[in-house]
Design an enzyme around this catalytic site. Structure first.
Site, mmCIF file in Angstrom:
data_model
loop_
_atom_site.group_PDB
_atom_site.id
_atom_site.type_symbol
_atom_site.label_atom_id
_atom_site.label_comp_id
_atom_site.label_asym_id
_atom_site.label_seq_id
_atom_site.Cartn_x
_atom_site.Cartn_y
_atom_site.Cartn_z
ATOM 1 N N LYS A 1 20.223 23.471 -6.511
ATOM 2 C CA LYS A 1 20.695 22.202 -6.425
ATOM 3 C C LYS A 1 21.819 21.668 -7.167
ATOM 4 C CE LYS A 1 17.744 17.881 -7.440
ATOM 5 N NZ LYS A 1 16.590 17.249 -7.916
ATOM 6 N N SER B 1 14.249 14.297 -5.441
ATOM 7 C CA SER B 1 15.545 14.319 -5.271
ATOM 8 C C SER B 1 16.095 15.665 -4.804
ATOM 9 C CB SER B 1 16.277 13.896 -6.572
ATOM 10 O OG SER B 1 15.868 14.727 -7.512
ATOM 11 N N SER C 1 10.220 15.308 -8.091
ATOM 12 C CA SER C 1 11.409 15.834 -7.214
ATOM 13 C C SER C 1 11.536 17.347 -6.560
ATOM 14 C CB SER C 1 12.899 15.660 -7.902
ATOM 15 O OG SER C 1 13.018 14.345 -7.858
#
Length: 583
Positions: free
Chosen positions: A81, A155, A179
């Site tokens: 990420k 997210s 997330s």
């Protein structure tokens, strides 16, 4: 290249370590997969290593294996990420104005690379990890790989897509409010959220620094265990790292919310999927009071912890506020209104709630909650980005505040093919017990549906009971709208069927009834526009409602207003409309 079969951490590592497959061959396959899937949706990544760099990394893994090194993750491709540092790539947190080139990788990435894993690139996210939906990024919107009309979840949106689409074997995400779990649920994945501080956060762009956790997405709980073996451990360079003592937990008593404390936001399909998942648990189910957990959850966004997000972005808010996504900016600006008095008062209240939670663990071993209460289409989220995002955290927001470990497990799917799952939760240090529980309670998870590679239309399943059945007078209203036949089945045994009086041509009325029976129906699938035009033609007293089928699933279908049965003939015993018209 159309074979995007799932990649396994365990299988790749074993094959490369044994010499039966080279890391070079694995990386060549991954490069082909990534290039192919870029044509399906290109918003998965923010940056990738070029093929030459990836092949050089694979060659180094093959050299180390040939030299006799034992590499637990030999040749395993993974994604990171883009709020976690990777040497050689910019860290942007999905904000180009914020981007920087780190001098080294995050501790967790360093550990994984040392074990033989190969980072492929950086994945897209809700900007600054603020959101649970995946739509808040200037790099585009990663969409659900099983139905691209729907949210990927966030997210950690790109990280979940990369694993679900078969581009990498595992990925790193982050989790502050859910997330690392919501995207796992929506895309049929395991989402491992460690105890705070058990995995180092050095090299992570903070959202709420005291709550943030780096997480892993995998296909199986066994793969999550392999990643955890390498990633976990105290890091003296991270001031929030903790030497977590294991807290073994049994799985005999599993806590679930009281029925009146299960918000579904109108999604009865979610309620059905949760009940079905609970029915499969081999454990004593204990109803708990969710009120203390829900109060803790409200502190995250309706309390001074929002100011911790603001702290991480205070310079950018002051110097270049327009660089921040409008929805993200609206959220983090709220942090400026809280005072130190507010922060201390909230911390005292959280301590009270944590004490109550500690007492809860004396009565249950684990919690098993829905990971998310519903799913949404991308268009719906864009229309109401704050309100709908808030619903997605109904069962996740309290976990880090109350110092829990968690693992999201896929347990079913919606009619849309979007995934549904539950999350197992335990107190700090219960990480390995949760992984073992996931393996023991769900030893053979259902295979996910095929990937959405054609950009299929958003569709609705419709049960028909009368003149719209195949070879009946009104069946043309379905065929003219390109309806696709799905299945011939019956309703749940909770309906009665009537032939309405004075109706030309004869029309059936399907009425829900506790003393009903299973009624024969045919289920068809229509795209949204076709379904809308079909519904517009339905005459009163008939209507389109929700019909429960024999297997417990729910679809749209013909129902009737109470006035439809005035003077009508009850034909329930015939079992369906065909028997009526043939008699």
């Amino acid at each position: 290249m159309t074979d995007l079969a799932p990649l396994s951490v365990a299988q790749i590592a074993a094959a490369v370590q044994s010499g039966s497959r080279s890391a070079a061959a694995v990386i060549d396959d991954v490069i082909d997969r990534v290039v192919f899937y870029d044509r399906i949706q290109s918003a998965t990544w923010t940056a990738r290593f070029d093929p030459g760099t990836l092949r050089a990394a694979a060659a180094e893994v093959d050299r180390r294996v040939a030299a006799g090194e034992h590499l637990p993750l030999a040749g395993v491709p993974f994604a990171v990420k883009d709020n976690i540092d990777v040497l050689g790539l910019d860290t942007t947190a999905a904000c180009p104005a914020f981007a920087y080139r780190p001098g080294r990788s995050a501790t967790v990435v360093e550990r994984l690379v040392a074990a033989g894993a190969i980072p492929i690139g950086k994945t897209n996210l809700d900007q600054f990890a603020t959101g649970l939906n995946g739509t808040r990024s200037p790099y585009g919107i990663p969409r659900n790989v099983y139905n691209r009309a729907y949210l990927s979840g966030g997210s950690s949106s790109g990280s979940a897509v990369a694993v679900a689409a078969g581009l990498v074997a595992f990925s790193l995400g982050t989790d502050t409010a859910g997330s690392g779990r919501v995207p796992a649920a929506f895309q049929h994945l395991i989402g491992l959220k460690p105890t705070r501080g058990r995995w180092s956060s050095r090299g992570l762009v903070p959202a709420c620094r005291t709550l943030d956790c780096i997480t892993a997405f995998t296909r199986t709980a066994e793969d999550a265990a392999l990643v955890d073996d390498i990633a976990a451990g105290f890091d003296r360079e991270d001031s929030l790292s903790r030497a977590i003592l294991p807290a073994p937990r049994d799985r005999r008593r599993i806590g679930i919310p009281r029925p009146d404390q299960r918000p579904w936001f109108g999604d009865i399909e979610s309620a059905h999927l949760y009940d079905r998942a609970l029915a499969e648990l081999d454990a004593e189910l204990v109803e708990i009071d969710m009120a203390p957990l829900n109060e803790a959850a409200r502190l995250l966004y309706d309390g001074p912890w929002v100011a911790e997000r603001t702290t991480a972005l205070v310079d950018l808010l002051r110097d270049d506020p327009d660089a921040i996504h409008p929805v993200v900016r609206e959220i983090v600006e709220q942090g400026t209104r809280y005072t130190a008095v507010d922060a201390f008062a909230a911390s005292y209240r959280l301590a009270d709630l944590a004490r109550t939670t500690d007492e809860m663990w004396a009565t249950i071993d684990l919690l098993a909650l829905p990971t998310a209460p519903t799913s949404y289409r991308v268009a719906e989220m864009l229309a109401a980005p704050v309100a709908l995002n808030a619903t997605l955290g109904a069962y996740t927001n309290f976990v880090n505040l109350l110092d829990m470990a968690a693992i999201a497990v896929p347990t079913g799917r919606y009619q849309s093919d979007v995934g549904f799952g539950i999350t197992l939760m335990g107190p700090a240090g219960s990480d390995r017990s949760l992984i073992d529980a996931a393996i023991g309670l769900f030893p053979a998870p259902a295979s996910p549906p095929p990937l959405d590679l054609e950009g299929r239309m958003d569709t609705v399943k419709l049960a028909v009971v009368g003149a719209h059945l195949k070879d009946m007078p009104l069946h043309w209203q379905l065929t003219s709208r390109d309806a696709r036949f799905v299945v011939e089945t019956t309703t749940a045994p909770t309906y009665r069927l009537y032939a309405m009086a004075d109706s030309v041509p004869p029309k059936p009325a399907l009425i829900h009834s506790a003393d009903g029976a299973g009624i024969a129906v045919e289920v068809y699938e229509l795209d949204m526009a076709a379904f809308g035009s079909f519904v517009a033609d339905v005459p009163p007293p008939l209507a389109i409602g929700t019909v429960t089928l024999a297997d417990g699933s729910q679809v749209k279908g013909f129902v009737a207003e109470p006035r439809a049965i005035v003077g009508a003939e009850d034909i329930t015993d015939l079992g369906g409309w065909r028997r009526f018209v043939q008699r």
